[in-house]
Design an enzyme around this catalytic site. Structure first.
Site, PDB file in Angstrom:
ATOM      1  N   ARG A 123      31.463   6.517  70.455  1.00  9.73           N
ATOM      2  CA  ARG A 123      30.927   7.157  71.674  1.00  9.73           C
ATOM      3  C   ARG A 123      31.989   7.418  72.740  1.00  9.73           C
ATOM      4  NH1 ARG A 123      26.732   3.605  70.560  1.00  9.73           N
ATOM      5  NH2 ARG A 123      25.112   4.709  69.402  1.00  9.73           N
ATOM      6  N   LYS A 145      38.709  20.362  77.571  1.00  8.65           N
ATOM      7  CA  LYS A 145      37.819  21.049  76.626  1.00  8.65           C
ATOM      8  C   LYS A 145      38.286  20.690  75.224  1.00  8.65           C
ATOM      9  CE  LYS A 145      36.185  25.230  78.923  1.00  8.65           C
ATOM     10  NZ  LYS A 145      36.153  26.706  78.822  1.00  8.65           N
ATOM     11  N   GLU A 187      49.238  33.524  77.951  1.00  7.08           N
ATOM     12  CA  GLU A 187      48.403  32.670  78.820  1.00  7.08           C
ATOM     13  C   GLU A 187      49.089  32.433  80.174  1.00  7.08           C
ATOM     14  OE1 GLU A 187      45.387  32.056  77.835  1.00  7.08           O
ATOM     15  OE2 GLU A 187      45.393  31.901  75.647  1.00  7.08           O
ATOM     16  N   LYS A 229      46.233  25.235  86.576  1.00  7.99           N
ATOM     17  CA  LYS A 229      45.065  24.831  85.782  1.00  7.99           C
ATOM     18  C   LYS A 229      44.472  23.540  86.336  1.00  7.99           C
ATOM     19  CE  LYS A 229      42.847  24.686  81.406  1.00  7.99           C
ATOM     20  NZ  LYS A 229      42.875  24.940  79.984  1.00  7.99           N
ATOM     21  N   GLU A 239      33.105  24.155  84.035  1.00  8.55           N
ATOM     22  CA  GLU A 239      32.896  25.605  84.048  1.00  8.55           C
ATOM     23  C   GLU A 239      31.542  25.994  84.608  1.00  8.55           C
ATOM     24  OE1 GLU A 239      34.899  27.645  80.879  1.00  8.55           O
ATOM     25  OE2 GLU A 239      33.605  29.388  81.083  1.00  8.55           O
ATOM     26  N   ARG A 243      35.937  27.944  86.929  1.00 10.41           N
ATOM     27  CA  ARG A 243      36.762  27.792  85.723  1.00 10.41           C
ATOM     28  C   ARG A 243      36.685  29.010  84.799  1.00 10.41           C
ATOM     29  NH1 ARG A 243      37.718  22.269  82.085  1.00 10.41           N
ATOM     30  NH2 ARG A 243      39.060  23.288  80.585  1.00 10.41           N
ATOM     31  N   ASN A 247      39.202  32.754  81.706  1.00 14.46           N
ATOM     32  CA  ASN A 247      38.924  33.590  80.537  1.00 14.46           C
ATOM     33  C   ASN A 247      39.389  35.033  80.706  1.00 14.46           C
ATOM     34  OD1 ASN A 247      37.645  31.480  79.110  1.00 14.46           O
ATOM     35  ND2 ASN A 247      35.810  31.775  80.367  1.00 14.46           N
ATOM     36  N   HIS A 250      40.000  37.389  77.803  1.00 14.94           N
ATOM     37  CA  HIS A 250      39.436  36.747  76.619  1.00 14.94           C
ATOM     38  C   HIS A 250      38.137  37.375  76.138  1.00 14.94           C
ATOM     39  CE1 HIS A 250      42.561  33.828  77.427  1.00 14.94           C
ATOM     40  NE2 HIS A 250      42.225  33.104  76.374  1.00 14.94           N
ATOM     41  N   HIS A 254      38.839  37.768  72.499  1.00 12.92           N
ATOM     42  CA  HIS A 254      38.128  37.037  71.442  1.00 12.92           C
ATOM     43  C   HIS A 254      37.468  38.004  70.455  1.00 12.92           C
ATOM     44  CE1 HIS A 254      37.730  33.079  73.907  1.00 12.92           C
ATOM     45  NE2 HIS A 254      38.726  33.009  73.062  1.00 12.92           N
ATOM     46  N   HIS A 266      46.442  34.656  68.751  1.00  7.50           N
ATOM     47  CA  HIS A 266      45.561  34.601  69.915  1.00  7.50           C
ATOM     48  C   HIS A 266      46.221  35.255  71.139  1.00  7.50           C
ATOM     49  CE1 HIS A 266      42.610  33.050  72.726  1.00  7.50           C
ATOM     50  NE2 HIS A 266      43.563  32.449  73.416  1.00  7.50           N
TER      51      HIS A 266
HETATM   52  N1  LIG Z   1      40.943  23.384  74.896  1.00 10.84           N
HETATM   53  C1  LIG Z   1      41.312  24.457  75.546  1.00 10.84           C
HETATM   54  O1  LIG Z   1      41.159  24.562  76.761  1.00 10.84           O
HETATM   55  C2  LIG Z   1      41.981  25.566  74.789  1.00 10.84           C
HETATM   56  C3  LIG Z   1      42.595  26.617  75.485  1.00 10.84           C
HETATM   57  C4  LIG Z   1      43.262  27.605  74.748  1.00 10.84           C
HETATM   58  C5  LIG Z   1      43.280  27.530  73.353  1.00 10.84           C
HETATM   59  N2  LIG Z   1      42.664  26.502  72.718  1.00 10.84           N
HETATM   60  C6  LIG Z   1      42.707  26.390  71.246  1.00 10.84           C
HETATM   61  O2  LIG Z   1      44.060  26.190  70.871  1.00 10.84           O
HETATM   62  C7  LIG Z   1      44.268  26.715  69.550  1.00 10.84           C
HETATM   63  C8  LIG Z   1      45.502  27.566  69.591  1.00 10.84           C
HETATM   64  O3  LIG Z   1      46.593  26.782  70.008  1.00 10.84           O
HETATM   65  P1  LIG Z   1      48.031  26.885  69.324  1.00 10.84           P
HETATM   66  O4  LIG Z   1      48.476  28.295  69.327  1.00 10.84           O
HETATM   67  O5  LIG Z   1      48.888  25.870  69.959  1.00 10.84           O
HETATM   68  O6  LIG Z   1      47.643  26.571  67.807  1.00 10.84           O
HETATM   69  P2  LIG Z   1      48.066  25.549  66.686  1.00 10.84           P
HETATM   70  O7  LIG Z   1      47.812  24.150  67.077  1.00 10.84           O
HETATM   71  O8  LIG Z   1      47.410  26.010  65.453  1.00 10.84           O
HETATM   72  O9  LIG Z   1      49.656  25.767  66.571  1.00 10.84           O
HETATM   73  C9  LIG Z   1      50.160  27.002  66.133  1.00 10.84           C
HETATM   74  C10 LIG Z   1      51.152  26.825  64.973  1.00 10.84           C
HETATM   75  O10 LIG Z   1      52.392  26.329  65.477  1.00 10.84           O
HETATM   76  C11 LIG Z   1      52.838  25.214  64.702  1.00 10.84           C
HETATM   77  N3  LIG Z   1      53.601  24.364  65.615  1.00 10.84           N
HETATM   78  C12 LIG Z   1      53.128  23.634  66.654  1.00 10.84           C
HETATM   79  N4  LIG Z   1      54.125  23.091  67.352  1.00 10.84           N
HETATM   80  C13 LIG Z   1      55.279  23.461  66.740  1.00 10.84           C
HETATM   81  C14 LIG Z   1      56.646  23.228  67.006  1.00 10.84           C
HETATM   82  N5  LIG Z   1      57.050  22.544  68.094  1.00 10.84           N
HETATM   83  N6  LIG Z   1      57.564  23.753  66.160  1.00 10.84           N
HETATM   84  C15 LIG Z   1      57.183  24.504  65.095  1.00 10.84           C
HETATM   85  N7  LIG Z   1      55.895  24.789  64.814  1.00 10.84           N
HETATM   86  C16 LIG Z   1      54.953  24.271  65.625  1.00 10.84           C
HETATM   87  C17 LIG Z   1      51.556  24.603  64.186  1.00 10.84           C
HETATM   88  O11 LIG Z   1      51.787  23.844  63.040  1.00 10.84           O
HETATM   89  C18 LIG Z   1      50.697  25.833  63.919  1.00 10.84           C
HETATM   90  O12 LIG Z   1      50.992  26.362  62.657  1.00 10.84           O
HETATM   91  C19 LIG Z   1      43.013  27.472  69.195  1.00 10.84           C
HETATM   92  O13 LIG Z   1      42.263  26.693  68.298  1.00 10.84           O
HETATM   93  C20 LIG Z   1      42.269  27.621  70.516  1.00 10.84           C
HETATM   94  O14 LIG Z   1      40.872  27.686  70.368  1.00 10.84           O
HETATM   95  C21 LIG Z   1      42.012  25.530  73.406  1.00 10.84           C
HETATM   96 ZN   LIG Z   2      43.469  31.717  75.362  1.00  6.62          ZN
END
Ligand SMILES: NC(=O)c1ccc[n+]([C@@H]2O[C@H](COP(=O)([O-])OP(=O)(O)OC[C@H]3O[C@@H](n4cnc5c(N)ncnc54)[C@H](O)[C@@H]3O)[C@@H](O)[C@H]2O)c1
Ligand SMILES: [Zn+2]
Length: 361
Positions: A123, A145, A187, A229, A239, A243, A247, A250, A254, A266
């Protein structure tokens, strides 16, 4: 060595974001959060071989009671409920109790999943974010999030669960491919465009440094984005209203990603999405054409895409699959002037018309 701390102020859920280089050289930074507690490190198959030994050593220096590590296959395809089940089972097998700590070492995917596992294991237990992508450093690791995707849509299952600390070591970016670095830049432009005109101007002035990944300027961008942020999240954690401006880009973004079955980056989708949202704002008379051009120029200077050959009808239909439009109403974030944002409902036909006109233009 320069080290910056940004505080996220949320009463008893407040936490520090530390930004700097070489933060894992000793255990000092992590010790307050992990001393005498069981630690469960989560990383994907790309990140684990790069950094998990280093972080494990730091946890030892920080006097963690025990350290176990769980690795899942890299990629968004892993971000689903089955992986959460596996993480929780591995945590139970490692003997994690309610005082234990999960540690997300990776990009946004790892952060979202580890945070969600931490939100529901027994939990809710503590977790720490150690972001390794630029996107995670400037966006996803801050704000609490967490969640996973369903076959029906992205991020449809999740929880708000704030980390206890975010530790951003910019050294970790050295192995990040340029395409992933660009994702983070989209971003960053977004944050500046909605909240901070002066920061937007700084980005315009430092395009060369950004393209060369100048460590000092990159650290400065991360600090500024975390401050922005943190300020939004502190005022609207769940949100309720404000917040939602995060987006920007987005709504179209999206839908474009969805119409390409997520076989695109993305950040690219967000960059195109911001350009389309700006065009829509101009159509509606909410924004001057010159402002839209200004934003498009920065995106292009940073080598981010601003148009795409897509099927407008498909993208339009995908908009209604997004969780923010499940009530059938399309909402857009607009920046009437760069540095200020508002959310508006928009009628479908105009949204579609802008898509039609903007592809490949
Ligand atoms: N929680 C939130 O507020 C929020 C906001 C924006 C995006 N997201 C989420 O985040 C995700 C996208 O994030 P991301 O682009 O970081 O994705 P990710 O975690 O998939 O990383 C992208 C790629 O980079 C590689 N990688 C990571 N760090 C590395 C490094 N230092 N050196 C070499 N390779 C590396 C990973 O293995 C992966 O293949 C999505 O799932 C999205 O929905 C969440
Ligand atoms: Zn984004």
């Amino acid at each position: 060595m320069i080290r910056n701390t940004v505080q996220v102020s949320l009463a008893d859920r407040s936490y520090p974001i530390t930004i700097g280089e070489g933060l894992f050289a000793d255990g000092a930074l992590l010790e307050p959060f992990v001393r005498d507690r069981r630690c469960f490190l989560v990383a994907d198959s790309t990140v684990a071989p790069l950094f998990s030994d280093m972080v494990q050593k730091t946890l030892e220096m920080a006097h963690a009671a025990s350290i176990s590590c769980s690795v899942f296959p890299a990629g968004e395809e892993s971000k689903h409920l089955a992986t959460i089940g596996e993480l929780c089972r591995a945590a139970a097998q490692a003997g994690l109790d309610r005082r234990s700590v999960m540690i997300a070492l990776g990009g946004g995917g790892t952060g979202d999943m580890t945070g969600f596992a931490a939100a529901i294991y027994m939990r809710g237990i503590d977790f720490i974010q150690i972001p390794t992508t630029l996107l995670a450093m400037v966006d996803s690791s801050v704000g609490g999030k967490t969640g996973v995707d369903l076959p029906e849509g992205k991020n449809l299952v999740g929880a708000f669960h704030q980390p206890r600390a975010v530790v951003i070591d910019t050294d970790l970016l050295k192995t990040l491919p340029d395409s992933q670095f660009l994702c983070g830049l989209a971003e960053i432009v977004k944050s500046a465009a909605i909240l901070d005109e002066a920061f937007f101007t700084e980005l315009e002035r430092h395009v060369e440094e950004i393209r060369k990944r100048d460590p000092q300027f990159v650290a400065e961008m991360i600090r500024r984005c975390c401050e922005l942020k943190a300020s939004v999240v502190s005022r609207d954690e769940r949100e309720g209203s404000l917040r939602a401006i995060l987006n920007y880009g987005h709504t179209y973004g999206h839908a474009i990603e969805n119409s390409f079955q997520y076989r695109m980056l993305h950040g690219d989708a967000v960059a195109i999405g911001m350009r389309l949202a700006a065009d829509l704002a101009v159509e509606l008379g909410v924004m001057e054409r010159s402002e839209a051009e200004r934003q498009k120029a920065l995106l292009e200077a940073l080598r981010l895409p601003t148009s795409i050959a897509c099927d407008p009808e498909r993208v339009y239909q995908a908009m209604f699959k997004d969780k923010k439009a499940l009530d059938g109403v399309l909402r857009f974030v607009f920046t009437p002037v760069t540095g200020r944002a508002e959310v508006r409902k928009v009628e479908g036909p105009l949204v579609r018309a802008v898509l039609e006109r903007c592809r490949n233009a």
